[in-house]
Design an enzyme around this catalytic site. Structure first.
Site, PDB file in Angstrom:
ATOM      1  N   GLU A  56      13.289   2.128  -6.427  1.00 18.23           N
ATOM      2  CA  GLU A  56      12.164   1.906  -5.515  1.00 18.23           C
ATOM      3  C   GLU A  56      11.916   3.129  -4.619  1.00 18.23           C
ATOM      4  OE1 GLU A  56      12.758  -1.830  -3.475  1.00 18.23           O
ATOM      5  OE2 GLU A  56      12.034  -2.957  -5.186  1.00 18.23           O
ATOM      6  N   GLU A  94      12.479  -6.118 -11.673  1.00 21.97           N
ATOM      7  CA  GLU A  94      13.082  -7.117 -10.786  1.00 21.97           C
ATOM      8  C   GLU A  94      12.065  -8.234 -10.604  1.00 21.97           C
ATOM      9  OE1 GLU A  94      14.579  -5.423  -7.124  1.00 21.97           O
ATOM     10  OE2 GLU A  94      15.423  -3.686  -8.165  1.00 21.97           O
TER      11      GLU A  94
HETATM   12  C1  GAL Z   1      14.627  -4.621  -4.159  1.00 23.90           C
HETATM   13  C2  GAL Z   1      15.644  -3.585  -4.563  1.00 23.90           C
HETATM   14  C3  GAL Z   1      16.932  -4.200  -5.025  1.00 23.90           C
HETATM   15  C4  GAL Z   1      17.352  -5.271  -4.078  1.00 23.90           C
HETATM   16  C5  GAL Z   1      16.264  -6.289  -3.903  1.00 23.90           C
HETATM   17  C6  GAL Z   1      16.639  -7.387  -2.941  1.00 23.90           C
HETATM   18  O1  GAL Z   1      13.688  -4.073  -3.294  1.00 23.90           O
HETATM   19  O2  GAL Z   1      15.162  -2.773  -5.596  1.00 23.90           O
HETATM   20  O3  GAL Z   1      17.908  -3.218  -5.087  1.00 23.90           O
HETATM   21  O4  GAL Z   1      17.655  -4.672  -2.865  1.00 23.90           O
HETATM   22  O5  GAL Z   1      15.124  -5.654  -3.418  1.00 23.90           O
HETATM   23  O6  GAL Z   1      16.714  -6.957  -1.624  1.00 23.90           O
END
Ligand code: GAL
Ligand code: ZN
Length: 661
Positions: free
Chosen positions: A144, A304
């Protein structure tokens, strides 16, 4: 590629003895891919040059035995303590001039040469080590990019690099002084070395300097990613490279970043604790998917996809049965070729102890596991067919990072945001079940019957011409308030009435305007009065015809929205921000005039979306609510999956198909 479902996995958080159970359960669920290691630098290099990749190789091999491939993340969003101890200067400086310290993540300055050397050493070793590993298929660079870097970094290294960037752009300091308008408040510079990163001032900022700063930061992040991509490409020519984007996030220009990548990935958390409502509205999620698809104009991956309750210190709502599946298939409907759920198992340690995953802390497969498994087993069979297919909207909304930056610097109205404005127009299409593409304004617009270009604030002669050509050749264009106000460097344009040359296209002039600060206004459209907000352009008709008039303000009775025929096309000028109700009416009218079709009719909460290849069009019908719903399609399709056409159970997903060859 044939890979469509996966999870984000952190074997290093769990005892070694557990790994095989995880692999078995993943296989049972239908997992084909994991992403690993994107925060595990210390575990892979506990001391400088001491590489310990064995644990990761073991995890990759074990998963591979269960038919699960690996995407490796480079762990450069979390440099370990020994690097910080050795080189504390790589920790970034915020706008208050304070250092941001070790203890979280993203404690890195992306221009720092020493940090780049650490990265070069590490990424070289990692990519060499995994280049020929048969379990590995690709890479995610960092994590990110731009996240937590909102106002970073003000350090001397970034300052030097900013000066260099400005020198390359402007050549002479006189040229910079002129383009930044430094005659104001005695801000003139004698030489580039006097220019600082934007540390907090006593008061006020130079809008042109700030626009350059934001563009510089974006270029810096792209360069930071390229630093790694070049290494991986060199040693791993057979692996793909991607990056996990954050929807509409704006720190890095995602179109530019996309040029380095084989495909774009995205992260989405609809039910985060920061949401104003139990979860982000589906239209906003849909817009995110559509903009992510636009960054490279091709299908994308979800790296994700939320699979459980989201939370750090505060938590969001639990996902209702079926909700996660509906969101996952929404991603697919808008162009995702693969869904990777975050995360496999809820972590017992660290900041994200309450960011829930497919398995809970217990490690026992429960409700979410069963739901994910059912989803994968039901839809896997179609995912190969969908792969590579794209939605083919007839309407488009223009999206641009620089316009966004300009409105961040000067929002005009406390509640006006560029992305908010795009989202508002998008919603009106979404509610009508009209698919939309996001495009960059310089793209070929001719394949769209209708293009909405909100807030075209920064304007160039080329862009004016581009819009004029689009309309002249038969396009239907919507322009809005605050169009053609500034040049590309964020200086106001002079010696002309707004919206500049586009005034000829629109058949209007805008000699004055009003900001609706702490108030709302009204317009008469048809026979009805509607609410408007934030802004009113006060319009003089030249050739255009009035579509709506203001019903409030000293300019009551003057045009608020206009229509003009220009050669083969049509252009509408919306001189205000319409309230939701008016916008629905307007988009309905614009779509009908432009012969843009809707996919069907359905209540809010029911989504209709299509993807197509040369021969097939697939239609997705998704019920995002926990109630039964009814809908109607405007075309004849064959049902592939689902219970009963036109009727939806709570969170039901239905699939249809049609031959278009
Ligand atoms: C995303 C990130 C992950 C994890 C997730 C939950 O922004 O890429 O590494 O942190 O959020 O907080
Ligand atoms: Zn820095």
């Amino acid at each position: 590629m044939g890979i469509h479902f996966g999870v984000d996995y952190y074997p290093e958080h769990w005892p070694h003895e557990r790994w095989e159970t995880d692999a078995k359960l993943m296989q049972e669920m239908g997992v084909q891919v994991v992403r690993m290691a994107e925060f595990s630098w210390f575990k892979m290099e506990p001391e400088e040059g001491l590489f310990q990749f064995e644990w990761l190789e073991e995890a990759v091999a074990l998963l591979d035995r269960y038919g699960i491939k690996t995407i490796l993340g480079t762990p450069t969003a979390a440099p370990p303590a020994w690097i910080i101890e050795q080189n504390p200067e790589i920790q970034p400086i915020d706008r208050q001039g304070r250092r941001r310290h070790f203890g979280g993540r993203h404690h890195d300055c992306q221009s720092n040469a020493t940090y780049r050397e650490h990265i070069c050493r590490f990424v070289t070793a990692m990519s060499q080590r995994f280049a020929d590993n048969s379990g590995v298929i690709g890479w995610q660079i960092d994590n990110e990019l731009g996240n937590s870097h909102g106002d970073l970094c003000m350090c001397d290294s970034c300052k030097g690099r900013f000066q260099q960037w400005l020198w390359e752009k402007y050549g002479t300091i006189e040229h910079l002084n002129e383009t930044w308008g430094t005659a104001f408040w005695s801000q003139g510079y004698n030489r580039f070395s006097q220019i600082s990163t934007p540390l907090i001032t006593a008061v006020g900022e130079n809008p042109s300097a700030m626009l350059d700063w934001k563009c510089f930061c974006s270029d810096l992040i792209v360069d930071f990613a390229k630093w790694q991509a070049d290494i991986i490409r060199k040693y791993c020519p057979n692996h793909f490279i991607t990056h996990n984007y954050m929807c509409f996030d704006d720190k890095v220009n995602y179109y530019d970043l996309g040029e380095l990548l084989d495909f774009v990935s995205n992260d989405i958390y609809p039910a985060g604790h920061w949401q104003q409502q139990p979860h982000q509205p589906e239209n906003e999620l849909a817009a995110s998917h559509d903009v992510v698809r636009s960054y490279k104009k091709m299908p994308f991956w979800m790296m994700e996809q939320q699979s459980g309750m989201a939370g750090w210190e505060i938590m969001g709502r639990a996902l209702e049965p079926g909700q996660m599946s509906a969101w996952a298939m929404q991603s697919v409907a808008h162009g995702a070729d693969a869904i990777v759920f975050f995360r496999w198992r809820t972590c017992a340690m660290g900041t994200e102890q309450y960011w829930h995953g497919i398995l809970g802390h217990s490690g026992n497969p429960g409700r979410i596991f069963r739901e994910a498994k059912a989803l994968i087993h039901r839809f896997s069979q179609y995912m190969d067919d969908f792969e590579g297919s794209m939605p083919c909207p007839q309407a488009a909304i223009v999206h641009n990072f620089r316009q966004n930056y300009a409105f961040q610097i000067q929002p005009h109205h406390p509640e006006l945001t560029y992305i908010g404005q795009l989202q508002k127009y998008y919603k009106a299409f979404y509610d009508k079940k009209i698919p939309v593409d996001f495009v960059q304004e310089t793209d070929d617009l001719s394949k769209y019957q209708l293009v909405v270009a909100p807030l075209q604030y920064l304007m160039t002669p080329e862009l004016e011409q581009h819009y004029i050509d689009y309309v002249a050749q038969g396009g239907n264009l919507v322009l809005t308030m605050r169009t053609g106000v500034k040049d590309a460097t964020n200086l106001c344009m002079i010696n002309r009435e707004l919206p500049g040359r586009l005034g000829e296209l629109c058949g209007i002039e805008v000699p004055e305007y009003d900001c609706l600060l702490q108030t709302k206004g009204g317009v008469l459209y048809g026979k009805k009065e509607y609410e408007i907000e934030k802004w009113c352009d006060i319009i003089t008709l030249i050739d255009a015809r009035q579509l709506a008039e203001y019903s409030t303000g000293f300019y009551q009775g003057t045009p608020a929205i206009t229509e003009n025929n220009y050669e083969w096309g049509k252009v509408w000028y919306v001189g205000t921000e319409p309230g939701e109700e008016l916008l629905e009416e307007l988009v309905d009218y614009f779509a009908k005039q432009s012969k843009v079709e809707t996919l069907g009719t359905a209540p809010a909460g029911v989504e209709l979306m299509t993807r197509e290849d040369k021969e097939h069009r697939w239609l997705f019908v998704i019920n995002h609510t926990n109630e039964e719903m009814v809908y109607n399609l405007h075309d004849t399709y064959i049902m592939l999956e689902g219970e009963k056409e036109q009727f939806l159970k709570p969170y039901e997903i239905q699939l249809f198909w049609k031959n278009i060859s």
